[in-house]
Structure formats: structure tokens, C-alpha cells
Design a protein around this motif. Structure first.
Motif, mmCIF file in Angstrom:
data_model
loop_
_atom_site.group_PDB
_atom_site.id
_atom_site.type_symbol
_atom_site.label_atom_id
_atom_site.label_comp_id
_atom_site.label_asym_id
_atom_site.label_seq_id
_atom_site.Cartn_x
_atom_site.Cartn_y
_atom_site.Cartn_z
ATOM 1 N N ASP A 93 3.835 3.134 0.720
ATOM 2 C CA ASP A 93 2.841 4.182 0.939
ATOM 3 C C ASP A 93 2.587 4.938 -0.373
ATOM 4 O O ASP A 93 2.118 4.351 -1.335
ATOM 5 N N VAL A 94 2.926 6.229 -0.451
ATOM 6 C CA VAL A 94 2.699 7.019 -1.661
ATOM 7 C C VAL A 94 3.973 7.769 -2.040
ATOM 8 O O VAL A 94 4.581 8.433 -1.195
ATOM 9 N N CYS A 123 0.872 5.114 -5.837
ATOM 10 C CA CYS A 123 0.354 4.596 -4.570
ATOM 11 C C CYS A 123 0.729 3.124 -4.387
ATOM 12 O O CYS A 123 0.462 2.304 -5.266
ATOM 13 N N GLY A 124 1.358 2.827 -3.249
ATOM 14 C CA GLY A 124 1.763 1.459 -2.958
ATOM 15 C C GLY A 124 0.596 0.491 -3.006
ATOM 16 O O GLY A 124 -0.520 0.823 -2.589
ATOM 17 N N GLY A 125 0.853 -0.725 -3.481
ATOM 18 C CA GLY A 125 -0.228 -1.678 -3.684
ATOM 19 C C GLY A 125 -0.369 -2.745 -2.623
ATOM 20 O O GLY A 125 -1.241 -3.609 -2.727
ATOM 21 N N GLN A 126 0.490 -2.695 -1.588
ATOM 22 C CA GLN A 126 0.338 -3.680 -0.512
ATOM 23 C C GLN A 126 -1.001 -3.461 0.184
ATOM 24 O O GLN A 126 -1.466 -2.340 0.332
ATOM 25 N N ARG A 144 -2.754 -3.162 -7.262
ATOM 26 C CA ARG A 144 -2.194 -3.992 -6.207
ATOM 27 C C ARG A 144 -0.692 -4.202 -6.401
ATOM 28 O O ARG A 144 -0.140 -3.927 -7.465
ATOM 29 N N SER A 145 -0.049 -4.665 -5.364
ATOM 30 C CA SER A 145 1.398 -4.854 -5.368
ATOM 31 C C SER A 145 1.845 -5.734 -6.533
ATOM 32 O O SER A 145 1.200 -6.738 -6.862
ATOM 33 N N GLU A 146 2.944 -5.320 -7.169
ATOM 34 C CA GLU A 146 3.574 -6.038 -8.279
ATOM 35 C C GLU A 146 2.740 -6.035 -9.559
ATOM 36 O O GLU A 146 2.958 -6.852 -10.458
#
Length: 331
Positions: A69-70, A88-91, A40-42
Motif C-alpha cells: 500500500d503506502v 507507494c506500493g507498485g503492485q 511499478r513493483s520492483e
């Protein structure tokens, strides 16, 4: 010769038992391995990637932005092993597409999944849900033979007295959620050697024919009566292989050395100097670190006070020709 150098077959098994191509029109073809870096993000995914592969130091990762995104990158490791790294982005919006419309693209032909958890996450349940979706909707359907690594990250934020308890609890929970798949768990931080420990283990499993390399290293260590011999990858300074003939109390010494020497290399680079070798000696031991092949450094540890530096250097130089083909062993 005390080393054996078997001829290359057309197909050889990799470190994880899969077959990889070894010859391509008379030239070596790089073995390409797809690695998913998720979380996940951060959670700290991009920071660790930048430290290991882009020569960032920990404090400089604060200026890194979030991954959108990626982000794909091809990282060459030991000359003929190429990591096709997917950060891979975690948002939540991005992760949702990874489990739905993009899942066949994201999860197909994956060799390794590295899922990063923020140990101080404000929503642990959502972290678990995203991980379960990744396993059930992605890996189990498209790459069931992929190796899975879970990194419980930012452990430096946890008091030392609580770290082992918290990590073991998370580890047991993740192992249970991952069944029937097998996973490996690591407690990590960008501020100490634990990050190098995890990534060294991951990379060693991706290297084809690493067993052959370890056998050569064992023969070399026995031949020169060394306490320990290690090989480090030149750019990342991750431990590629090692052989120990004398027990040591510090189980994390290799990763500490990786961290220290890489920082020293970066300091040399800032001064436009090239790090080739270093010798450290005290009353108990002598350690020699030297550029060994075009893509590896070697470290030799000796405790015999009667062995002079010149003799160790001579043995290292004589051994280079037996290991030079290992720059091509990812064939």
C-alpha cells in the motif's frame, strides 16, 4: 562583512517559487513538503529511499521487502525542511486504488512526484500506462504545479555503450507523454553516483531560499580564492549548493564525493567513531571537508600550492557564523 543576512519575512518563497511560513509563535516552523515516490513493483523505489535516507549500502537493499500500500515517513532535511515522503506500493492492485478510490488522498498537495521506471522491465507498455494514469488522473487534477521527476532506474544492467541511446529514447517518450506538464529525467543506479545526482537536484529545488545560500557561497569562494566550494547535508550527504570558479572535466564529481564520503561515514559509525573532517592533498590540489554547521558539511577545493592548511581552516571557521543561520533557512 562580505556576507549579507537579510531579515526574515513572514512569508518567503521556496526553491520552487511557492510560499512557505517562516515564523510560528516566535519559533521556526518546519516547511513540510509532500513527496510521492511511485513506480511499478520492483522498480527500485524503496531501495533508493533506503540508501539516501536510511543509510543503507547498495548490497544491503537486497533484503528489503516489497512495499505494501503506502509507507509514509517524515524525513527532516537541513533542520527545518521536512519531507512527507509517501512510498507507494507498485503492485497492480495497489496502483489501481491510487487512480480511483484513493486518488484525492494520494495526489492532493503534492510538491514533488518521483516516478521510477525499471529500464529492463518486462512490460514497458504497462509502465507507461501506469505513469499516464498517475499524471492524468492524479497530478493534473489535484496538484498541477507539482514538480515531476522520472528516474530511469537500474541503468547498471545496461551495457555502457547502449545506456545513453536507451535513456534518450525513454526521455523523449516520457516528455511527450507528459505534455503540457514539464518533467525532468535522470538515468540512475544504486551502484554509482547517478542516484546522488538525481536526489541532490531534487532536494535543492525543495529548499526555500536556496538562492540566498548560493550567493553566500559564491562570496565566500571569491573571498578565499577557492576553486570550488560545496555544501552537503549532514545526514544524507546530498549536495545542497555549490559554487565553481574553475572549470573541471568531471561533471559528476560532486555525486562521486557524496557517495564516497557517505560510505566512509558509515564505516566510522560502525567503529563508533564520529567523522568531523578530512583533508586530501596532492601536487595539483587540496580538498578540505569539514563539519560546517549543525546540519551541513563544507568542502573547499584549492589549487594554489602556497595556501597552507591552517589558513584554509581559519577561513572556514571564520565563515561559520555567517552560515549558521542557514540551518534555519527552510523557514
Amino acid at each position: 562583512s562580505f556576507f549579507s543576512c537579510p531579515c526574515s519575512d513572514t512569508m518567503k518563497k521556496g526553491g520552487n517559487g511557492r510560499k512557505v511560513s517562516s515564523n510560528y509563535g516566535g519559533r521556526t516552523r518546519p516547511a513540510k513538503k509532500k513527496v510521492l515516490l511511485m513506480g511499478r513493483s520492483e522498480a527500485g523505489k524503496t531501495s533508493m529511499r533506503s540508501i539516501i535516507f536510511a543509510n543503507y549500502i547498495a548490497r544491503d537493499t537486497r533484503r528489503l521487502g516489497a512495499t505494501m500500500d503506502v509507507e509514509q515517513s517524515n524525513v527532516r532535511f537541513l533542520n527545518n525542511l521536512v519531507l512527507n515522503l509517501w512510498d507507494c506500493g507498485g503492485q497492480d492492485a495497489f496502483m489501481e486504488t491510487f487512480f480511483t478510490s484513493q486518488k484525492d488522498v494520494i495526489y492532493s498537495n503534492v510538491e514533488v512526484l518521483i516516478f521510477v521506471f525499471d529500464v529492463q522491465s518486462s512490460d514497458v507498455q504497462k509502465d507507461i500506462e501506469k505513469y499516464q494514469s498517475c499524471i492524468e488522473s492524479g497530478i493534473m487534477k489535484f496538484s498541477p504545479e507539482a514538480m515531476i521527476f522520472c528516474l530511469v532506474h537500474k541503468m547498471d544492467l545496461i551495457p555502457k555503450t547502449q545506456r545513453e541511446i536507451i535513456f534518450e529514447h525513454r526521455k523523449k517518450e516520457l516528455e511527450h507523454l507528459s505534455k503540457p506538464l514539464k518533467i525532468s529525467c535522470y538515468a540512475t543506479s544504486i551502484w554509482d553516483e547517478t542516484l546522488y545526482n538525481a536526489w541532490s537536484d531534487i532536494m535543492s529545488l525543495l529548499i526555500p531560499n536556496v538562492g540566498e545560500l548560493k550567493l553566500k557561497l559564491q562570496k565566500f569562494a571569491e573571498h578565499i580564492n577557492a576553486d570550488e566550494v560545496l555544501l552537503f547535508e549532514k545526514a544524507t550527504f546530498l549536495v545542497v549548493a555549490h559554487h565553481m570558479r574553475k572549470e573541471h572535466s568531471d561533471a559528476h564529481r560532486f555525486e562521486k564525493i557524496s557517495n564516497i564520503i557517505k560510505q566512509f561515514k558509515l564505516s566510522c559509525n560502525k567503529m563508533q567513531s564520529f567523522f568531523k573532517s578530512i583533508e586530501v592533498r596532492n601536487s595539483s590540489f587540496a580538498a578540505y571537508i569539514e563539519l560546517f554547521t549543525s546540519n551541513m558539511y563544507i568542502m573547499v577545493v584549492m589549487s594554489d600550492p602556497q595556501v597552507c592548511s591552517a589558513a584554509v581552516q581559519l577561513n572556514i571557521n571564520n565563515a561559520k557564523r555567517y552560515f549558521k543561520d542557514q540551518d534555519q533557512f527552510a523557514m
